[in-house]
Design a protein around this motif. Structure first.
Motif, mmCIF file in Angstrom:
data_model
loop_
_atom_site.group_PDB
_atom_site.id
_atom_site.type_symbol
_atom_site.label_atom_id
_atom_site.label_comp_id
_atom_site.label_asym_id
_atom_site.label_seq_id
_atom_site.Cartn_x
_atom_site.Cartn_y
_atom_site.Cartn_z
ATOM 1 N N PRO A 113 0.824 -1.215 0.000
ATOM 2 C CA PRO A 113 0.000 0.000 0.000
ATOM 3 C C PRO A 113 0.857 1.264 0.000
ATOM 4 O O PRO A 113 1.974 1.273 0.528
ATOM 5 C CB PRO A 113 -0.805 -0.123 1.296
ATOM 6 N N GLY A 114 0.331 2.318 -0.614
ATOM 7 C CA GLY A 114 1.099 3.555 -0.763
ATOM 8 C C GLY A 114 0.813 4.586 0.299
ATOM 9 O O GLY A 114 1.064 5.775 0.080
ATOM 10 N N ASP A 115 0.288 4.155 1.454
ATOM 11 C CA ASP A 115 0.022 5.140 2.519
ATOM 12 C C ASP A 115 1.320 5.532 3.220
ATOM 13 O O ASP A 115 2.380 4.960 2.981
ATOM 14 C CB ASP A 115 -1.006 4.584 3.509
ATOM 15 N N LYS A 116 1.210 6.480 4.135
ATOM 16 C CA LYS A 116 2.394 7.034 4.782
ATOM 17 C C LYS A 116 3.192 5.976 5.531
ATOM 18 O O LYS A 116 4.429 5.922 5.446
ATOM 19 C CB LYS A 116 1.977 8.162 5.735
ATOM 20 N N ALA A 117 2.471 5.104 6.260
ATOM 21 C CA ALA A 117 3.160 4.076 7.053
ATOM 22 C C ALA A 117 3.990 3.165 6.157
ATOM 23 O O ALA A 117 5.125 2.792 6.474
ATOM 24 C CB ALA A 117 2.140 3.247 7.840
ATOM 25 N N ASN A 118 3.425 2.803 5.003
ATOM 26 C CA ASN A 118 4.139 1.896 4.113
ATOM 27 C C ASN A 118 5.251 2.581 3.340
ATOM 28 O O ASN A 118 6.248 1.942 2.980
ATOM 29 C CB ASN A 118 3.157 1.213 3.155
ATOM 30 N N LEU A 119 5.105 3.886 3.085
ATOM 31 C CA LEU A 119 6.200 4.606 2.438
ATOM 32 C C LEU A 119 7.411 4.660 3.376
ATOM 33 O O LEU A 119 8.556 4.581 2.926
ATOM 34 C CB LEU A 119 5.757 6.016 2.050
ATOM 35 N N ILE A 120 7.127 4.757 4.683
ATOM 36 C CA ILE A 120 8.204 4.689 5.679
ATOM 37 C C ILE A 120 8.834 3.300 5.658
ATOM 38 O O ILE A 120 10.055 3.142 5.721
ATOM 39 C CB ILE A 120 7.666 5.035 7.092
ATOM 40 N N ALA A 121 7.977 2.273 5.519
ATOM 41 C CA ALA A 121 8.471 0.893 5.437
ATOM 42 C C ALA A 121 9.354 0.710 4.195
ATOM 43 O O ALA A 121 10.400 0.044 4.262
ATOM 44 C CB ALA A 121 7.288 -0.082 5.401
ATOM 45 N N TRP A 122 8.917 1.312 3.058
ATOM 46 C CA TRP A 122 9.730 1.243 1.834
ATOM 47 C C TRP A 122 11.115 1.833 2.080
ATOM 48 O O TRP A 122 12.136 1.235 1.700
ATOM 49 C CB TRP A 122 9.070 2.047 0.705
ATOM 50 N N ASP A 123 11.129 3.006 2.692
ATOM 51 C CA ASP A 123 12.416 3.679 2.943
ATOM 52 C C ASP A 123 13.311 2.808 3.826
ATOM 53 O O ASP A 123 14.521 2.701 3.602
ATOM 54 C CB ASP A 123 12.195 5.042 3.612
ATOM 55 N N GLU A 145 -3.817 -7.580 -8.624
ATOM 56 C CA GLU A 145 -3.607 -8.249 -7.329
ATOM 57 C C GLU A 145 -3.539 -7.223 -6.191
ATOM 58 O O GLU A 145 -4.045 -7.470 -5.092
ATOM 59 C CB GLU A 145 -2.320 -9.078 -7.380
ATOM 60 N N SER A 146 -2.924 -6.071 -6.461
ATOM 61 C CA SER A 146 -2.808 -5.030 -5.430
ATOM 62 C C SER A 146 -4.175 -4.461 -5.067
ATOM 63 O O SER A 146 -4.466 -4.214 -3.885
ATOM 64 C CB SER A 146 -1.883 -3.903 -5.906
ATOM 65 N N VAL A 147 -5.039 -4.273 -6.084
ATOM 66 C CA VAL A 147 -6.393 -3.765 -5.813
ATOM 67 C C VAL A 147 -7.178 -4.799 -5.010
ATOM 68 O O VAL A 147 -7.866 -4.464 -4.035
ATOM 69 C CB VAL A 147 -7.133 -3.423 -7.131
ATOM 70 N N LEU A 148 -7.065 -6.078 -5.392
ATOM 71 C CA LEU A 148 -7.779 -7.144 -4.671
ATOM 72 C C LEU A 148 -7.252 -7.285 -3.246
ATOM 73 O O LEU A 148 -8.011 -7.537 -2.310
ATOM 74 C CB LEU A 148 -7.641 -8.482 -5.415
ATOM 75 N N ARG A 149 -5.949 -7.119 -3.067
ATOM 76 C CA ARG A 149 -5.336 -7.325 -1.753
ATOM 77 C C ARG A 149 -5.528 -6.122 -0.841
ATOM 78 O O ARG A 149 -5.828 -6.271 0.339
ATOM 79 C CB ARG A 149 -3.841 -7.600 -1.961
ATOM 80 N N TYR A 150 -5.325 -4.906 -1.408
ATOM 81 C CA TYR A 150 -5.301 -3.719 -0.560
ATOM 82 C C TYR A 150 -6.574 -2.879 -0.636
ATOM 83 O O TYR A 150 -6.747 -1.943 0.140
ATOM 84 C CB TYR A 150 -4.092 -2.835 -0.915
ATOM 85 N N GLY A 151 -7.475 -3.217 -1.601
ATOM 86 C CA GLY A 151 -8.771 -2.536 -1.678
ATOM 87 C C GLY A 151 -8.721 -1.205 -2.416
ATOM 88 O O GLY A 151 -7.706 -0.790 -2.962
ATOM 89 N N LEU A 152 -9.863 -0.544 -2.403
ATOM 90 C CA LEU A 152 -10.031 0.746 -3.067
ATOM 91 C C LEU A 152 -10.056 1.865 -2.025
ATOM 92 O O LEU A 152 -10.396 1.612 -0.861
ATOM 93 C CB LEU A 152 -11.337 0.738 -3.873
ATOM 94 N N PRO A 153 -9.755 3.113 -2.386
ATOM 95 C CA PRO A 153 -9.290 3.545 -3.709
ATOM 96 C C PRO A 153 -7.892 2.999 -4.012
ATOM 97 O O PRO A 153 -7.152 2.621 -3.098
ATOM 98 C CB PRO A 153 -9.263 5.074 -3.595
ATOM 99 N N ASN A 211 -4.286 2.637 -4.334
ATOM 100 C CA ASN A 211 -3.140 3.350 -3.749
ATOM 101 C C ASN A 211 -2.090 2.325 -3.322
ATOM 102 O O ASN A 211 -2.169 1.750 -2.236
ATOM 103 C CB ASN A 211 -3.583 4.203 -2.550
ATOM 104 N N PHE A 212 -1.164 2.070 -4.211
ATOM 105 C CA PHE A 212 -0.085 1.126 -3.876
ATOM 106 C C PHE A 212 1.194 1.574 -4.560
ATOM 107 O O PHE A 212 1.169 2.352 -5.517
ATOM 108 C CB PHE A 212 -0.441 -0.304 -4.308
ATOM 109 N N GLN A 213 2.299 1.080 -4.054
ATOM 110 C CA GLN A 213 3.605 1.366 -4.646
ATOM 111 C C GLN A 213 4.212 0.041 -5.113
ATOM 112 O O GLN A 213 4.306 -0.909 -4.332
ATOM 113 C CB GLN A 213 4.531 2.020 -3.617
ATOM 114 N N ALA A 214 4.588 -0.025 -6.398
ATOM 115 C CA ALA A 214 5.251 -1.228 -6.922
ATOM 116 C C ALA A 214 6.742 -0.983 -7.008
ATOM 117 O O ALA A 214 7.196 0.140 -7.261
ATOM 118 C CB ALA A 214 4.692 -1.579 -8.297
#
Length: 382
Positions: free
Chosen positions: A10-20, A304-312, A314-317
């Motif tokens: 997911p592309g939310d703030k928490a996960n962007l921190i996880a990406w970093d 798969e990202s839409v099915l896994r993380y839902g709408l709207p 918002n994911f980062q590949a």
């Protein structure tokens, strides 16, 4: 060549921190080379349609992979005399495959993003199917020419008992157009040359004296002519065989020999004419099918990202190129960084008693993040 992992979270703030955090850890420990994988805003449609499409994309992914593998292998077959240069001909949009992957951009012209996902998937399937059909047809024509030429070329090698004599004998070696006389060709072992010269005239009645001469020889023996009356052919052959002199079943026919030479020249010319256009077609369509394959991977990540993380949406590949010696450590880092996405699955994955990390769902490993493998080693030509 290399293996890549195409993942998303997911592309939310928490996960962007996880990406970093993941990027920092993997870079510091030299576990992998990571780059963002940009997928445009595609039309989602209904979730029910997305579930059905997910299965279709899995099959299409496998099909596309098999087609590009066949093309790569066939390029190796066609470039038989320069196999060391095959890899440099396996390009995608004019660059090597790794560069294309690392700098992937969705082709808006070929696959317009305003149309439904199913339409894009069907266009990709149609494209790959057409390429496979065309390759089968082109390969059949080329292989037929190549096979016929090889059959004729095989006849020009081997020993004097089996090889063609088209390029060896001449008209002058034979008594032709005689009602009574005929010239035979006899293969004589090297150790029996003296015996042949002493005995050939007496192997049968009606052998023309001093009619033998050696036309050619190889490592095992020589090819000799002998002229005799037609009526004693069978008797001469039998006596020759008893003395280990083998009569070749060959009768000089100028038209037939000329046809055989012309056929070989024609096949060699046809093969040469086919080679250039065929290789160009293979290179172009390797690129086309590889590009299509990576777009299929992108579609799979998106759905798969839409099915896994839902709408709207918002994911980062991300595209990850693991260091070959650090794949297990890298997997542990990813699982640790993204375990919050699925605590139950993560617990199972992190279970050290499991032989293989990930939960097997069909043929696909399951991780708390979306994951697909791109294995370029399948395109290496041995």
């Amino acid at each position: 060549m290399s293996e890549f992992w195409l993942i998303s979270a997911p592309g939310d703030k928490a996960n962007l921190i996880a990406w970093d955090r993941m990027n920092t850890v993997t870079a510091k420990a030299n576990l992998s080379c990571n780059s963002k994988f940009i997928i445009p805003d595609l039309k989602v449609g209904t979730l029910d349609a997305l579930v059905g499409l997910s299965d279709e994309l899995g099959k299409l992914d496998s099909f596309a992979e098999s087609v590009i593998k066949k093309i790569a292998q066939y390029i190796g077959e066609v470039m038989e005399d320069s196999k060391d240069k095959v890899q440099e001909n396996l390009l995608a949009n004019g660059v090597d495959m790794i560069s294309y992957l690392m700098r992937f951009e969705w082709d808006m012209a070929k696959y317009p993003i305003k149309q439904p996902l199913k339409n894009i998937s069907e266009a990709l399937a149609k494209q790959i199917t057409q390429i496979e059909t065309d390759m089968k047809n082109r390969a059949a024509v080329y292989n037929n020419i190549k096979g016929n030429l090889q059959n004729l070329e095989r006849k020009t090698v081997g020993n004097l008992l089996t090889r063609t004599l088209t390029d060896i004998v001449n008209k002058e070696d034979f008594v032709l157009n005689s009602e009574y006389l005929i010239t035979l060709l006899v293969v004589v072992p090297k150790s029996s040359y003296v015996q042949w010269q002493k005995t050939y005239e007496s192997l049968s009645d009606m052998v023309v004296p001093r009619s033998t001469k050696m036309i050619t020889e190889d490592a095992e023996g020589g090819l000799f002519t002998v002229t005799l009356f037609r009526k004693v052919i069978d008797d001469f052959k039998a006596k020759a065989r008893e003395n280990k002199f083998m009569v070749r079943e060959f009768y000089y026919d100028e038209k037939e020999l000329k046809c055989e030479k012309e056929e070989m020249r024609k096949l060699a010319s046809d093969k040469k004419q086919q080679y250039g256009p065929l290789l160009r077609w293979l290179k172009v369509n390797f690129s086309e099918s590889f590009v299509a394959w990576i777009h299929i991977k992108a579609l799979r990540v998106f759905s798969e990202s839409v099915l896994r993380y839902g709408l709207p949406v918002n994911f980062q590949a991300m595209l990850i190129q693991p260091n070959k010696k650090s794949t297990k450590r890298l997997r542990d880092v990813l699982n640790a960084v993204f375990k919050h996405l699925d605590e139950v699955a993560a617990a199972s994955i992190m279970d050290t008693s499991m032989d293989i990390p990930g939960l097997q769902l069909g043929n696909q490993d399951y991780y708390p993040y979306v994951y697909f493998k791109i294995d370029l080693s399948i395109l290496e030509c041995s």
